[in-house]
Structure formats: structure tokens, C-alpha cells
Enzyme design. Structure first.
Site, mmCIF file in Angstrom:
data_model
loop_
_atom_site.group_PDB
_atom_site.id
_atom_site.type_symbol
_atom_site.label_atom_id
_atom_site.label_comp_id
_atom_site.label_asym_id
_atom_site.label_seq_id
_atom_site.Cartn_x
_atom_site.Cartn_y
_atom_site.Cartn_z
ATOM 1 N N TYR A 143 0.820 -1.215 0.000
ATOM 2 C CA TYR A 143 0.000 0.000 0.000
ATOM 3 C C TYR A 143 0.854 1.266 0.000
ATOM 4 C CZ TYR A 143 -4.686 -1.948 0.706
ATOM 5 O OH TYR A 143 -5.891 -2.578 0.546
ATOM 6 N N LYS A 194 2.927 -15.261 2.353
ATOM 7 C CA LYS A 194 3.273 -16.239 1.327
ATOM 8 C C LYS A 194 4.785 -16.390 1.299
ATOM 9 C CE LYS A 194 1.273 -17.149 -2.613
ATOM 10 N NZ LYS A 194 0.875 -18.583 -2.515
ATOM 11 N N ASP A 227 -3.155 -18.026 0.536
ATOM 12 C CA ASP A 227 -4.156 -18.682 -0.313
ATOM 13 C C ASP A 227 -4.854 -19.809 0.452
ATOM 14 O OD1 ASP A 227 -1.718 -20.034 -0.306
ATOM 15 O OD2 ASP A 227 -1.829 -20.671 -2.396
ATOM 16 N N ASP A 251 -6.338 -7.196 3.944
ATOM 17 C CA ASP A 251 -7.470 -6.552 3.265
ATOM 18 C C ASP A 251 -8.370 -7.609 2.630
ATOM 19 O OD1 ASP A 251 -8.957 -4.380 2.084
ATOM 20 O OD2 ASP A 251 -7.944 -4.811 0.197
ATOM 21 N N ASP A 255 -12.165 -9.054 4.087
ATOM 22 C CA ASP A 255 -13.397 -8.991 3.294
ATOM 23 C C ASP A 255 -14.034 -10.372 3.221
ATOM 24 O OD1 ASP A 255 -13.456 -6.265 2.610
ATOM 25 O OD2 ASP A 255 -14.070 -6.746 0.556
HETATM 26 C C1 IPM Z 1 -10.554 -1.287 3.503
HETATM 27 C C2 IPM Z 1 -10.751 -0.733 2.122
HETATM 28 C C3 IPM Z 1 -9.614 0.234 1.831
HETATM 29 C C4 IPM Z 1 -8.313 -0.555 1.837
HETATM 30 C C5 IPM Z 1 -9.765 1.017 0.520
HETATM 31 C C6 IPM Z 1 -11.076 1.765 0.461
HETATM 32 C C7 IPM Z 1 -8.608 1.959 0.305
HETATM 33 O O1 IPM Z 1 -10.832 -1.764 1.193
HETATM 34 O O2 IPM Z 1 -10.558 -0.509 4.469
HETATM 35 O O3 IPM Z 1 -10.436 -2.493 3.630
HETATM 36 O O4 IPM Z 1 -7.960 -1.195 0.838
HETATM 37 O O5 IPM Z 1 -7.642 -0.530 2.870
HETATM 38 MG MG MG Z 2 -10.861 -3.705 2.029
#
Ligand code: IPM
Ligand code: MG
Length: 370
Positions: A143, A194, A227, A251, A255
Site C-alpha cells: 500500500y 506467502k 491462499d 485486506d 473482506d
Molecule cells: C478497507 C478498504 C480500503 C483498503 C480502501 C477503500 C482503500 O478496502 O478498508 O479495507 O484497501 O484498505
Molecule cells: Mg478492504
């Protein structure tokens, strides 16, 4: 009466302002009952800040974030700003605030409320009573790594570059947070990278292993490739307690984990900085759902992730476990009573609006408090 703590609210974009409206009511209830004594300020971030100030995060706003005892941010972004240059995009505001506040440890719980086990796309028995915590490194890795950019090569081809990079101290400080959390939970940490293909992953594994051996022998440590971890999270998520990973894998995995409970609309998060000698610790709380442009302005967004984020603030920033428990309980009771927004509605229930859901939680809080 002078306010004991300063909270800064950042409603942001999309459904952000709608769920923030609810958070304001919850916070007002806590203040009015004398359970808290917070001064609540508000500022702009993301697309709305770009529209107003020409940048997704002004230095003045960042300064206010740093001075606040805790920040509660709703969400940023939307199609309106998708074609802006990188530096102006709402997401840059989010990355800027994380970096500027120095919040390197992102805590993302995936918790299944028993009454919502049917809301998951996985079988109820796979997710029932699930309680895992993903600790995502938030300020390093690909990032922020340099070099980065898009360049045109002499032959006219273009090349995009990002750099995955971690140092010992960056790995150790986030691993430490994971081990400390595990001690208060089921005492297990799974470290994810990884190392089979990335040197930064090899270093990650070595440093986490060293830290466990020196300071956290009492905590069980396992390692997993990212993975495989993604696969294990849908196969048998209950094998995990605390998962610690880098910025990008964290990240993705968070999710993925957020869908185990069935709705993103339920999940809060906390991003914490280093504890200073004074005991002060930078802290940013956010629901993990995005700005959900498709439903913005319709008054149907689920405000519970925002409410639960405030609960995390009470728990982690202000050691107000009683008040945080009260929020968790009120939310559970409201869900049990069948009050549901569209994202978590079940057969035979009529979805309620954001406001109705928020008011139901306030009423439940008042009832519980007696
Ligand atoms: C999160 C989001 C952010 C990230 C984006 C919106 C920049 O996906 O907070 O997980 O990738 O960190
Ligand atoms: Mg995210």
C-alpha cells in the site's frame, strides 16, 4: 461540566452520513444518561472533502484527528469521484488519515450473532458461534511501498510498479498486538503470508516466530500461506482465533471473513496506534462496509456496524467495557425481536429503515439501563 474526551466524527460519503446520524443519537443517549461525557466534533473526509476543499483530507482535519481521543469514520468514496487522479480520490483520504494518525494495527472481528446464523451464505453449523479476529497491518506493505508508479518504457510499453516491503519493527509491532489480543481470547494466533514465494513473507514468518519465542510462549502460534488461509476460512472458519497478516492479504482476508456472518452491515473495526507513555493511543474506528453508493440516500443502510464501531471505541479507547457490553446486548435484543434492515432480513420480516433500526437500539439501551 468540562468534556472528558474529544471524539471526532467523519461521516464521509455514500451511506456514511445516514449511519452517522444514528451514531450521533447513540452517543447523545450515552451523554444524556451521564454514562459518557464526550465532546463530539465533526469534519469532512473523502469525496465530500474533495468537493468542498479540493482534497480528500485537509491538513487541518488530520490535525483534529490527531488531537481527538478517538475518531469514528463512516465511509468514503463513490462513482462520482472514481475518475479523479489517484492523489485526489476519496480513498487517499482514508490512507492519509491512517498514515497520519499512525494507526498500524487494524482489528477486524468476524462475529456471528446467534440470531443471524441463517443470514450467512455458508451453512449455519459452519458459522454458528463464530468469533474470529483479523489483525491486519495497516501502514506498510504494498500500500505504501516505494518505488511505485506507472512508467513508459523506451519501447513504448507501459509498466506499473508497486513494492511489497516490511521491516522487523513493522512486523513485530503488529504481531505483538495479535498476541496480546489472543491472550484475552482463546490464546491462538495464526500468522499469514506467502513465504513460499515472497522474501517479505519469509521475513514476516521469521520475525513473528522470534517474537513468540521471546515474549509469547504461552500463546499457540501457527503459520499459513495466504491462499490456503482464504480456503480454510470458508471451509472451517472456527479453527481460527486471531489471524495476523500484512496490509494486502489482511485486506482480502478480512473482506472474505466479513461475509461469514452474512452481512457487511454488521461488522465494526478498530485501527490502533502505539501506546504512548502517557497511556494515550491513537484510535480510528470504522464500520468495514464501504460507502455503498447503490443504496446511498435511500435510508435503508444497516447502521449496526457503525453502532458496534462506537462500542469498540468505548471498549478499546476508554476501557468502558460495561457500556460496550450494553451496546452489544442492545443490538442482539433488537435483532432477536426481528427488527432487521434489508441486508439481514429473513422470511416473514419486513425490512426497517436506517432510522427505525437506530431508534430501536436507543430504546433498547434505555430499557436495558433501566
Ligand atoms: C478497507 C478498504 C480500503 C483498503 C480502501 C477503500 C482503500 O478496502 O478498508 O479495507 O484497501 O484498505
Ligand atoms: Mg478492504
Amino acid at each position: 461540566m468540562t468534556a472528558s474526551k474529544k471524539i471526532l466524527l467523519l461521516p464521509g460519503d455514500g451511506i456514511g452520513p445516514e449511519v452517522t446520524e444514528v451514531a450521533r443519537k447513540i452517543m447523545a443517549w450515552f451523554n444524556s444518561t451521564g454514562r459518557t461525557n464526550f465532546e463530539i466534533g465533526e469534519d469532512l473526509i473523502g469525496g465530500i472533502s474533495y468537493d468542498t476543499n479540493g482534497t480528500p483530507l485537509t491538513p487541518a482535519t488530520l490535525q483534529r484527528c490527531k488531537e481527538a481521543d478517538a475518531v469514528l469514520l463512516a465511509s468514503v468514496g463513490g462513482p462520482k469521484w472514481d475518475n479523479l487522479p489517484f492523489a485526489d480520490r476519496p480513498e487517499r483520504g482514508l490512507l492519509g488519515i491512517r498514515k497520519g494518525m499512525g494507526v498500524f494495527a487494524n482489528l477486524r472481528p468476524a462475529l456471528v450473532f446467534d440470531v443471524l446464523a441463517n443470514a450467512s451464505t455458508l451453512k449455519p453449523e459452519v458459522v454458528k458461534d463464530l468469533d474470529i479476529m483479523i489483525v491486519r497491518e495497516l501502514l506498510g506493505g504494498v500500500y505504501f511501498g516505494e518505488p511505485r508508479g506507472i512508467e513508459t518504457l523506451p519501447n513504448g510499453e507501459r509498466r506499473g510498479v508497486n513494492t511489497q516491503v516490511y521491516t522487523t519493527s513493522e512486523i513485530q509491532r503488529v504481531a505483538r498486538v495479535a498476541f496480546e489480543l489472543a491472550r484475552k481470547r482463546r490464546n491462538k494466533v495464526c500468522s499469514v503470508e506467502k513465504a513460499n514465494v515472497m522474501e517479505s513473507g519469509v521475513l514476516w514468518r521469521e520475525e513473528v516466530t522470534k517474537l513468540q519465542a521471546s515474549d509469547y510462549k504461552d500463546v499457540e502460534l501457527t503459520h499459513m500461506y495466504a491462499d490456503n488461509c482464504a480456503m480454510q476460512l470458508v471451509r472451517n472458519p472456527k479453527q481460527f482465533d486471531v489471524i495476523v497478516s500484512d496490509n494486502l492479504f489482511g485486506d482480502l482476508l478480512s473482506d472474505l471473513a466479513s461475509m461469514l456472518p452474512g452481512s457487511l452491515g454488521m461488522l465494526p473495526s478498530a485501527s490502533l496506534g502505539a501506546k504512548e507513555a502517557s497511556g494515550r493511543q491513537a484510535a480510528l474506528y470504522e464500520p468495514i462496509h464501504g460507502s455503498a453508493p447503490d443504496i446511498a440516500g435511500k435510508g435503508i443502510a444497516n447502521p449496526l456496524a457503525m453502532i458496534l464501531s462506537y462500542g469498540m471505541m468505548l471498549r478499546y479507547s476508554f476501557s468502558m467495557a460495561d457500556n460496550a457490553d450494553l451496546i452489544d446486548k442492545a443490538v442482539q435484543n433488537v435483532l432477536r425481536a426481528g427488527i432487521r434492515t434489508a441486508d439481514i432480513v429473513e422470511k416473514g420480516q419486513t425490512p426497517v429503515s436506517t432510522t427505525v433500526m437506530g431508534d430501536a437500539v436507543v430504546k433498547e439501551l434505555a430499557g436495558l439501563a433501566g
